[in-house]
Design an enzyme around this catalytic site. Structure first.
Site, short mmCIF file in Angstrom:
data_model
loop_
_atom_site.label_atom_id
_atom_site.label_comp_id
_atom_site.label_asym_id
_atom_site.label_seq_id
_atom_site.Cartn_x
_atom_site.Cartn_y
_atom_site.Cartn_z
N HIS A 49 0.81 -1.21 0.00
CA HIS A 49 0.00 0.00 0.00
C HIS A 49 0.85 1.27 0.00
CE1 HIS A 49 -3.90 1.96 0.57
NE2 HIS A 49 -3.34 2.75 1.45
N HIS A 95 -10.32 2.90 -0.18
CA HIS A 95 -10.47 2.42 1.19
C HIS A 95 -11.30 1.14 1.13
CE1 HIS A 95 -9.99 4.12 5.49
NE2 HIS A 95 -8.82 4.02 4.90
#
Length: 741
Positions: A49, A95
């Site tokens: 990420h 998200h």
């Protein structure tokens, strides 16, 4: 008592998401065994990420510059010049994993995080968008996920005070175990008032601003870099908790402090929290950072340095201030009711040093934490060729009108009014075009300048042919902006894929990036920011490749814009762009025939540009005020949407080309627009199109309260609207079936 010297076992390394060779790489880099805090820091910095270790190599091929690009990828958000001394600042982030675990807070904090990315740059947010992907409507979790995510997006955006003006919602069984929540934010700033993350000057104070630090979100970035499995629900503590009111205060305090001249550098605390923000600021400025972590304002008693460095608590900022301005800065934040603490300083050591009550709990080379992160050239397999489906290969429906009605009532093509009416899209008073059209339009300050904003992708195209799918996603965003009269300037992207360690998934990523790059170059539509979200898999089942494209364009005068609504009876319907009746991977094939097969429509980027420039000229010159680009569902769905929006019917008396009627109506050929103009203007338009080599033809006329399809079949606009508007509210109001015993 906090212990920082715990034995670093293989099991502990694995729990932090590091592979054995990655841990060996880190250990060799520092020349010793790490402390627990150092292991936590590197697990945050080297996960997928934050480090983009599977995608960095391929992202380098994207075009990121143009004369109007002020800041491309590498900062909190991209920045483009929109004239008059103003800049547009924008970015999209995902998200996904948090929203599947805890839909409301996951979606809410996704919105909060992307808003911070924008105002960290010195911009005031003026618009938000989102792209949401859910599983099969029949899946037992889908309804609850839709409800929670939509409430979270609206709850945060509405409370913060930014209009949510556009987006996309789709459903497919491949998202059953891994939904997508992509949030985009757009802001305005003065070109000479942009703030960056690079620290400068030795010995300058580093200050912590905003809300207190808690234990929420610890290992959130690591969790976002792993597949889901049977233990997904146990990961609930890694989901952050948002406070939109605190973020609104943080926005105002940051902008006031920026105006004071005290700010040297600023970075929001997003993924990996204090760790990532501090490392990035120091590394970008070729400086070291030393933090006294006990000075961090804590929301919970007994927090350890490890927890503080990895917490992803929301509404927090890190700044480097000009020395001597700490008191003035603190006064601003105290006035806004926010925490302020000097927690460290910049150094000339190029080390990242964390101290806890005088004890050094971490001492790492700061630049290497980013520069020496693993970079993989993962094996990838190009997608196999899909057979081209000819129009004659697909049987005609018993009723064209029934087929159209089914398409309009399908989960993907049905009205998303139930969703966007939960969002405030008029707050701030500058929304010119609300959700439901091709692109949102937001006035810049008092006008007449405006921004056209959209986000789009067609995952089924990307699954069938990643290169063409990537091109089409960019071309569709470019068309959406063009269709309202905007000049497309730049994009942000959110690259959502499955496990990159699988060659076929990595092939999807590489192929889509190739197509995105080709389209951006051909359309002068560079990438200025973005996000990569990988490992979107559950129990080995990956999502459809979903490279969401967020586009921004400029409009010189928002009063000269087009909408999709038919406005007058007796207007000529003009189709711009030719079609072959392409039904491969079409919505018609999926919904009416129940098949997801074939090659997607090819994208001719030169044709996209020529046709789009022609249409934009018609809008800005005042010739056309009703325009819709053709995409999912082809000509028939586009015309039905125009008719429902305006309450005026239309007639398509015949098929003017050598195609079966269903291929003509539902084919998804690219680079096409449908325009409604007064009939007296049609001759000049056709002449102008012919002179420029543009395919244009009058195919029908507006009028009545029905659609008349080739062959004479008719359907009432009211019946189409009932089908189109009814599916989602009915679905959300119904009770899910009881699980089988």
């Amino acid at each position: 008592m906090f212990r920082n010297d715990v034995p670093i076992t293989p099991e502990l390394v694995a729990q932090h998401g590091l592979k054995p060779d990655e841990y060996d790489r880190f250990r060799a880099l520092i020349g010793r065994d790490p402390t627990l805090t150092e292991l936590g820091i590197v697990s945050a910095m080297w996960n997928e990420h934050c480090s983009y270790k599977s995608s960095r190599k391929h992202l380098r091929g994207l075009p990121t510059s143009a004369p109007w690009v002020i800041q491309g990828p590498g900062e909190n958000a991209g920045v483009i010049d929109i004239g008059d001394g103003l800049a547009c600042v924008f970015k999209m982030e995902s998200h996904n994993h948090p929203s599947f675990i805890e839909p409301y807070q996951g979606a809410a904090t996704g919105v909060g995080g992307i808003l911070r990315d924008v105002f960290t740059m010195g911009a005031r947010p003026i618009a938000a968008l989102n792209a949401l992907r859910f599983g099969d409507p029949e899946h037992p979790r889908t309804r609850g996920l839709v409800s929670g995510v939509v409430a979270g997006v609206g709850g945060y955006g509405n409370s913060f005070g930014v209009p949510t003006v556009g987006g996309q919602v789709g459903f497919h069984r491949r998202y059953d175990g891994n939904i997508l929540v992509n949030a985009m934010a757009v802001g305005l700033a003065k070109q000479d008032g942009i703030f960056y993350a690079a620290a400068a000057g030795v010995g300058n104070p580093i200050v912590y601003l905003g809300s207190k630090t808690g234990r929420d979100g610890i290992h959130g970035a690591t969790m976002a870099s792993a597949e889901f499995d049977e233990g997904t629900e146990a990961k609930r503590p890694t989901v952050q908790v948002g406070d939109p009111f605190a973020e609104k205060l943080l926005l105002e305090a940051c902008l006031e402090l920026m105006a004071s001249g005290a700010v040297i550098a600023i970075q929001d605390m997003g993924a990996a929290g204090l760790t990532c923000s501090a490392v990035e600021m120091g590394a970008k400025g070729d400086l070291g950072v030393e933090l006294d972590i006990e000075k961090v304002p804590a929301r919970e008693a007994g927090m350890t340095p490890y927890e503080m460095m990895l917490s992803e608590s929301q509404e927090r900022m890190l700044m480097v201030l000009k020395p001597g301005m700490e008191a003035e800065a603190e006064g601003i934040f105290v006035k806004w009711g926010l925490d302020f603490a000097v927690i460290g300083k910049t150094t000339d050591t190029l080390r990242f040093v964390i101290k806890w009550h005088g004890e050094t709990v971490a001492d790492l080379p700061i630049k290497e934490l980013g520069d020496e992160a693993p970079l993989y050239d993962r094996p990838h397999i190009a997608n196999t060729h899909r057979d081209v489906i000819r129009p004659a290969d697909i049987a005609a429906p018993a009723s064209l009108a029934d087929a159209l009605t089914r398409l309009l009532a399908s989960p993907d093509l049905s009205s998303k009014r139930w969703v966007y009416e939960q969002y405030d899209h008029f707050i701030l008073g500058n929304t010119v075009q609300k959700p439901g059209g091709d692109a949102a339009i937001v006035r810049v300050e008092d006008g007449p300048k405006g921004l056209a904003i959209t986000c789009d992708v067609t995952p089924r195209y990307c699954e069938a042919d990643p290169v063409e799918g990537g091109k089409q996603a960019v071309a569709e965003a470019w068309r959406n902006i063009t269709a309202v009269g905007g000049k497309p300037l730049a994009i942000t992207d959110n690259l959502n894929f499955g496990n990159p360690e699988k060659p076929e998934v990595m092939g999807q990523l590489v192929g889509c990036l190739k197509g995105i790059g080709e389209a951006c170059r051909a359309l002068d539509f560079p990438v200025v920011s973005g996000n990569v979200s990988l490992y979107n898999e559950t129990n080995g089942v990956g999502i459809l490749p979903t490279p969401t494209i967020g586009g921004v364009g400029v409009m010189d005068d928002v009063t000269r814009h087009a909408t999709i609504a038919l406005k007058r009876e007796g207007d000529a319907l003009v189709l711009i762009g030719a079609g072959e009746g392409w039904l491969g991977q079409s919505a018609y094939l999926a919904v009416v025939e129940g098949r997801e097969e074939g090659a997607p429509p090819p994208v001719d980027l030169g044709l996209e540009r020529r046709n789009g420039d022609f249409v934009r000229g018609l809008i800005t010159s005042g010739v056309a005020d009703t325009v819709h680009d053709l995409s999912d569902g082809g000509l028939a769905v586009a015309l039905a949407e125009m008719a429902m929006a305006g309450g005026i019917g239309a007639a398509l008396p015949e098929v003017p080309v050598d195609l079966p009627a269903h291929a003509y109506l539902f084919g998804e050929d690219q680079a096409r627009y449908l325009i409604a103009i007064p009939p007296e203007a049609a001759t000049d338009l056709l002449y102008s199109a012919s002179a420029q080599g543009i395919d244009a033809a009058v195919i029908g006329i507006t009028g009545s309260d029905r659609l008349t399809l080739p062959g004479g079949e008719t359907v009432a606009i009211a019946d189409l609207r009932e089908a189109h508007e009814g599916w989602l509210p009915t679905y959300m109001a119904s009770q899910p079936a009881a699980p089988a015993a």
